[in-house]
Design an enzyme around this catalytic site. Sequence first.
Site, PDB file in Angstrom:
ATOM      1  N   GLY A 182       8.032  -8.173   7.945  1.00 41.84           N
ATOM      2  CA  GLY A 182       9.349  -8.263   8.560  1.00 41.84           C
ATOM      3  C   GLY A 182       9.534  -7.352   9.753  1.00 41.84           C
ATOM      4  O   GLY A 182      10.648  -7.214  10.265  1.00 41.84           O
ATOM      5  N   ALA A 211      -8.704   6.098   7.782  1.00 40.31           N
ATOM      6  CA  ALA A 211      -8.329   4.963   6.941  1.00 40.31           C
ATOM      7  C   ALA A 211      -8.833   3.650   7.544  1.00 40.31           C
ATOM      8  O   ALA A 211      -9.312   2.770   6.830  1.00 40.31           O
ATOM      9  CB  ALA A 211      -6.818   4.914   6.762  1.00 40.31           C
ATOM     10  N   TYR A 231      -5.249   8.403  10.396  1.00 40.28           N
ATOM     11  CA  TYR A 231      -5.143   6.954  10.563  1.00 40.28           C
ATOM     12  C   TYR A 231      -6.512   6.330  10.837  1.00 40.28           C
ATOM     13  O   TYR A 231      -6.886   5.324  10.225  1.00 40.28           O
ATOM     14  CB  TYR A 231      -4.174   6.661  11.710  1.00 40.28           C
ATOM     15  CG  TYR A 231      -4.038   5.209  12.080  1.00 40.28           C
ATOM     16  CD1 TYR A 231      -3.446   4.298  11.213  1.00 40.28           C
ATOM     17  CD2 TYR A 231      -4.469   4.748  13.328  1.00 40.28           C
ATOM     18  CE1 TYR A 231      -3.301   2.957  11.562  1.00 40.28           C
ATOM     19  CE2 TYR A 231      -4.327   3.413  13.689  1.00 40.28           C
ATOM     20  CZ  TYR A 231      -3.742   2.522  12.802  1.00 40.28           C
ATOM     21  OH  TYR A 231      -3.601   1.204  13.152  1.00 40.28           O
TER      22      TYR A 231
END
Length: 252
Positions: A19, A159, A156
């Site tokens: 969304g 990951a 980040y």
Amino acid sequence: MTASFHDLMGASVFITGGGSGIGVALTEGFLAQGAKVAFVGRSDASAFADAMAAKHGNRPLFIQCDITDTDALQDAIAQAAQTHGPLKALVNNAANDARHAAATITPAYWDEMQAVNLKAYFFACQKAASLMAPQGAMINFSSISYMFGAADMVAYTTANAGITGLTRSLAREWGPRGIRVNAIAPGWVFTEKQETMWATPDSKAAFLERQCLQDFMQPADMVGPVLFLASDVSAMMTGQTMVVDAGVVTTG
């Protein structure tokens, strides 16, 4: 949208972060193909779901959920399969690419970043695999940022690199069951968040110089590649990382 993927008509699709940001374009892209889409997000996306229903006559199922809550995430995936049928595709899209200096990272912050950017990906895959239709597909969003060693975002990028390993191992383990697992590594996609928080005229101009194609990437540029990976047209493609970055990095 210029391509039709006929096997996605009526297919059950689950998207994390569907969304906001790139996820908005992905949700609409699957809806335009006639898929039955369920998505999760931390913020209320009911208005977006209403707008999609009005535009496409095909309402996505929105389940408000923090993906770092593993039980809630897996329950949402189960709800999606119960509502729309066995999953054809899982898209792990939600992420947090916050900038941070390596010297300032605390153990708590490190764990928080891995929880949203890597742990949630695995546990979404784990649950989806138990609810997936034959010849199902998983698409994990990574990033080219780990490929060129982007500074100021080591939690980040770590990951992102982990997502590649996750993708390869699950592709090997679940291949005999007909489940394909691939990753997609975008370049810098200029979502509203990127424009607001990190993009400046100078940084955009500098990054554009690194691209072979001289256009700024938009969320819509991710839709076609993801539909391709979800569809049976990529039936013999698994364990791969597809780079979509206008030509910044090279692979192979």
